[in-house]
Write a protein that holds these residues in place. Structure first.
Motif, PDB file in Angstrom:
ATOM      1  N   ARG A  29       0.826  -1.208   0.000  1.00 43.14           N
ATOM      2  CA  ARG A  29       0.000   0.000   0.000  1.00 43.14           C
ATOM      3  C   ARG A  29       0.858   1.254   0.000  1.00 43.14           C
ATOM      4  N   ALA A  30       1.885   1.288   0.839  1.00 44.56           N
ATOM      5  CA  ALA A  30       2.756   2.464   0.892  1.00 44.56           C
ATOM      6  C   ALA A  30       3.516   2.636  -0.424  1.00 44.56           C
ATOM      7  N   ARG A  31       3.939   1.532  -1.032  1.00 40.62           N
ATOM      8  CA  ARG A  31       4.664   1.616  -2.298  1.00 40.62           C
ATOM      9  C   ARG A  31       3.750   2.103  -3.417  1.00 40.62           C
ATOM     10  N   ILE A  32       2.486   1.663  -3.392  1.00 42.11           N
ATOM     11  CA  ILE A  32       1.521   2.116  -4.394  1.00 42.11           C
ATOM     12  C   ILE A  32       1.319   3.626  -4.282  1.00 42.11           C
ATOM     13  N   GLU A  33       1.128   4.103  -3.047  1.00 42.51           N
ATOM     14  CA  GLU A  33       0.930   5.534  -2.838  1.00 42.51           C
ATOM     15  C   GLU A  33       2.140   6.332  -3.304  1.00 42.51           C
ATOM     16  N   MET A  34       3.353   5.777  -3.087  1.00 35.99           N
ATOM     17  CA  MET A  34       4.567   6.466  -3.505  1.00 35.99           C
ATOM     18  C   MET A  34       4.650   6.548  -5.027  1.00 35.99           C
ATOM     19  N   ASP A  45      -8.468   9.856  -0.683  1.00 34.94           N
ATOM     20  CA  ASP A  45      -9.680   9.045  -0.502  1.00 34.94           C
ATOM     21  C   ASP A  45     -10.060   8.343  -1.799  1.00 34.94           C
ATOM     22  N   VAL A  46      -9.938   9.042  -2.921  1.00 41.21           N
ATOM     23  CA  VAL A  46     -10.259   8.452  -4.223  1.00 41.21           C
ATOM     24  C   VAL A  46      -9.355   7.253  -4.490  1.00 41.21           C
ATOM     25  N   ILE A  47      -8.063   7.426  -4.270  1.00 40.82           N
ATOM     26  CA  ILE A  47      -7.104   6.337  -4.508  1.00 40.82           C
ATOM     27  C   ILE A  47      -7.406   5.156  -3.606  1.00 40.82           C
ATOM     28  N   GLU A  48      -7.701   5.416  -2.335  1.00 38.72           N
ATOM     29  CA  GLU A  48      -7.988   4.318  -1.406  1.00 38.72           C
ATOM     30  C   GLU A  48      -9.220   3.540  -1.843  1.00 38.72           C
ATOM     31  N   GLN A 185     -26.838  -1.150 -15.009  1.00 34.12           N
ATOM     32  CA  GLN A 185     -25.412  -0.903 -15.244  1.00 34.12           C
ATOM     33  C   GLN A 185     -24.758  -0.346 -13.984  1.00 34.12           C
ATOM     34  N   LEU A 186     -25.402   0.619 -13.354  1.00 35.91           N
ATOM     35  CA  LEU A 186     -24.858   1.224 -12.144  1.00 35.91           C
ATOM     36  C   LEU A 186     -24.663   0.195 -11.036  1.00 35.91           C
ATOM     37  N   ASP A 187     -25.619  -0.724 -10.917  1.00 38.21           N
ATOM     38  CA  ASP A 187     -25.574  -1.683  -9.821  1.00 38.21           C
ATOM     39  C   ASP A 187     -24.406  -2.649  -9.935  1.00 38.21           C
ATOM     40  N   ARG A 188     -23.836  -2.781 -11.122  1.00 37.38           N
ATOM     41  CA  ARG A 188     -22.694  -3.684 -11.298  1.00 37.38           C
ATOM     42  C   ARG A 188     -21.377  -3.057 -10.849  1.00 37.38           C
ATOM     43  N   PHE A 189     -21.380  -1.761 -10.640  1.00 41.11           N
ATOM     44  CA  PHE A 189     -20.183  -1.106 -10.124  1.00 41.11           C
ATOM     45  C   PHE A 189     -20.162  -1.230  -8.600  1.00 41.11           C
ATOM     46  N   MET A 190     -19.053  -1.707  -8.081  1.00 45.23           N
ATOM     47  CA  MET A 190     -18.920  -1.848  -6.634  1.00 45.23           C
ATOM     48  C   MET A 190     -19.030  -0.492  -5.956  1.00 45.23           C
ATOM     49  N   PHE A 191     -18.275   0.483  -6.464  1.00 44.58           N
ATOM     50  CA  PHE A 191     -18.255   1.825  -5.892  1.00 44.58           C
ATOM     51  C   PHE A 191     -18.486   2.869  -6.974  1.00 44.58           C
ATOM     52  N   ASN A 192     -19.084   3.969  -6.560  1.00 40.85           N
ATOM     53  CA  ASN A 192     -19.090   5.196  -7.368  1.00 40.85           C
ATOM     54  C   ASN A 192     -18.222   6.196  -6.611  1.00 40.85           C
ATOM     55  N   VAL A 193     -17.021   6.418  -7.123  1.00 44.29           N
ATOM     56  CA  VAL A 193     -16.037   7.276  -6.466  1.00 44.29           C
ATOM     57  C   VAL A 193     -16.142   8.680  -7.059  1.00 44.29           C
ATOM     58  N   LEU A 305     -17.223   3.223   3.820  1.00 42.68           N
ATOM     59  CA  LEU A 305     -17.523   2.871   2.428  1.00 42.68           C
ATOM     60  C   LEU A 305     -19.003   3.029   2.090  1.00 42.68           C
ATOM     61  N   ALA A 306     -19.775   3.566   3.029  1.00 40.35           N
ATOM     62  CA  ALA A 306     -21.211   3.713   2.783  1.00 40.35           C
ATOM     63  C   ALA A 306     -21.482   4.634   1.599  1.00 40.35           C
ATOM     64  N   ALA A 307     -20.782   5.771   1.528  1.00 36.24           N
ATOM     65  CA  ALA A 307     -21.033   6.726   0.444  1.00 36.24           C
ATOM     66  C   ALA A 307     -20.694   6.143  -0.927  1.00 36.24           C
ATOM     67  N   PRO A 308     -19.474   5.633  -1.170  1.00 37.86           N
ATOM     68  CA  PRO A 308     -19.190   5.087  -2.500  1.00 37.86           C
ATOM     69  C   PRO A 308     -20.027   3.867  -2.859  1.00 37.86           C
ATOM     70  N   ALA A 309     -20.483   3.100  -1.872  1.00 39.59           N
ATOM     71  CA  ALA A 309     -21.267   1.901  -2.162  1.00 39.59           C
ATOM     72  C   ALA A 309     -22.744   2.194  -2.383  1.00 39.59           C
ATOM     73  N   LEU A 310     -23.237   3.308  -1.846  1.00 40.74           N
ATOM     74  CA  LEU A 310     -24.676   3.575  -1.890  1.00 40.74           C
ATOM     75  C   LEU A 310     -25.073   4.738  -2.786  1.00 40.74           C
ATOM     76  N   ARG A 311     -24.158   5.672  -3.051  1.00 33.99           N
ATOM     77  CA  ARG A 311     -24.581   6.903  -3.718  1.00 33.99           C
ATOM     78  C   ARG A 311     -25.150   6.659  -5.122  1.00 33.99           C
ATOM     79  N   HIS A 312     -24.724   5.599  -5.807  1.00 36.69           N
ATOM     80  CA  HIS A 312     -25.247   5.312  -7.136  1.00 36.69           C
ATOM     81  C   HIS A 312     -26.372   4.283  -7.115  1.00 36.69           C
ATOM     82  N   ARG A 313     -26.744   3.847  -5.921  1.00 38.04           N
ATOM     83  CA  ARG A 313     -27.828   2.868  -5.792  1.00 38.04           C
ATOM     84  C   ARG A 313     -29.083   3.465  -5.162  1.00 38.04           C
TER      85      ARG A 313
END
Length: 345
Positions: A29-34, A45-48, A185-193, A305-313
């Motif tokens: 995770r730290a290497r990815i962020e770097m 937050d978007v990256i996470e 289509q929207l429901d197949r996305f895990m998150f809406n970031v 994760l409530a917001a990214p998981a629910l905002r498009h549902r």
């Protein structure tokens, strides 16, 4: 890192064998962020949230105005994971066959026969760029691919390479030339970031960095096999029944006119989240726990994760629009209104 030991309960014993993969992910995770920091400034937050979706094996929809580096972010993540990457630019004249592929007549060993030519969807990571600038007919070409990880042409099923992810970007629906994505289509996305404008200090850094020199090269850190291992590891993370029940109740409380539905949902919501919301909340919570070096799911993981998981549902009605209510406010109130889990005996 809180990895169960050999004296842990039997439910966690199987997970102990995966400690090496868990440690690789935690350190990674730290290497990815770097690495992402070479080209992407801010947007932590978007990256996470995108990372959580990837290691959980889910697709991700990224919403934001033009010029916020949505496409650059997706391409950079594909480079880090060393995945076969394809970018599809969605335009009003794009056809379904331009995505999935089509059959053409070819000479094969002296015979003329129909041969399936694979489209750009046959990749590990597909960037559906500005997906809402093409009509729903073409958007629907991704439905089977996202759910079944296959494409059917002329009655023949063609499996997609694994791992397979769709990272789609979209412009706000209020912009000219956009089409709303169908609910299926929207429901197949895990998150809406949601990718928002940067603070002034970060924007100054972006302008300075991008006008001074070429960006540094992104170094690959993982392989497709690593990603597949991460996906399997996420599903092995133990989760208490009360946490699952909490995620289910959180999603169910968004459905209007049910027994336990809050009154503000009845007033503002015309359609609530389905079962996939609870599934993705738990999968995402497991992935978030792993990224933070834990082998158990907490309430904070689900709430984060409530917001990214629910905002498009959650589909708001005309009354909410008239009152200027945004879906983020509804989700925030849902989290506040849902009773915290109580440990069962």
């Amino acid at each position: 890192m809180s990895i169960p030991t050999e004296t842990a309960p039997p439910a966690n014993a199987a997970f102990a064998a995966e400690r090496d993969t868990a440690e690789k992910l935690r350190v990674g995770r730290a290497r990815i962020e770097m690495e992402l920091g070479k080209v992407i400034i801010g947007q932590r937050d978007v990256i996470e949230q995108i990372m959580i979706a990837l290691i959980a094996g889910g697709h991700c929809l990224i919403t934001g105005a033009p010029g916020l580096a949505k496409t650059l972010l997706v391409k950079s993540i594909a480079q880090i994971f060393h995945l076969k990457f394809q970018r599809i630019q969605f335009t009003p004249d794009l056809m379904p066959a331009d995505i999935t592929g089509t059959e053409i007549l070819q000479d094969v060993t002296g015979e003329r026969r129909m041969v399936f030519v694979r489209g750009p969807v046959f990749a590990n990571m597909v960037l559906a760029d500005e997906i809402n600038r093409t009509p729903p007919k073409t958007q629907a070409a991704l439905l089977e691919a996202m759910q079944e990880h296959q494409v059917t042409a002329a009655g023949v099923r063609h499996p997609l390479p694994e791992p397979f992810f769709v990272l789609a970007t979209q412009n706000p629906i209020e912009m000219e030339g956009t089409y709303p994505l169908p609910e299926a289509q929207l429901d197949r996305f895990m998150f809406n970031v949601v990718m928002d404008y940067l603070p002034e200090a970060d924007e100054v850094r972006v302008v300075t960095q991008t006008t001074a020199s070429k960006p540094a090269e992104i170094m690959p850190l993982f392989t497709g096999e690593d990603v597949a291992q991460f996906n399997e590891l996420v599903r092995k993370v133990p989760v208490a029944e009360e946490m699952v029940r909490y995620a289910v109740q959180l999603a169910a409380s968004s459905r209007p006119h049910q027994a336990a539905t809050p009154e503000f949902v009845n007033d503002w919501v015309s359609w609530g989240a389905g079962t996939r919301a609870g599934q993705f909340l738990i999968l995402g919570a497991k992935a978030r726990a792993l990224l933070q070096g834990r082998a158990h799911v907490s309430v904070e993981d689900i709430q984060a994760l409530a917001a990214p998981a629910l905002r498009h549902r959650v589909l708001l009605n005309y009354r909410a629009e008239a009152e200027g209510i945004r879906v983020e406010e509804v989700v925030k109130r849902l989290v506040a209104a849902t009773p915290l889990p109580v440990k069962t005996a």
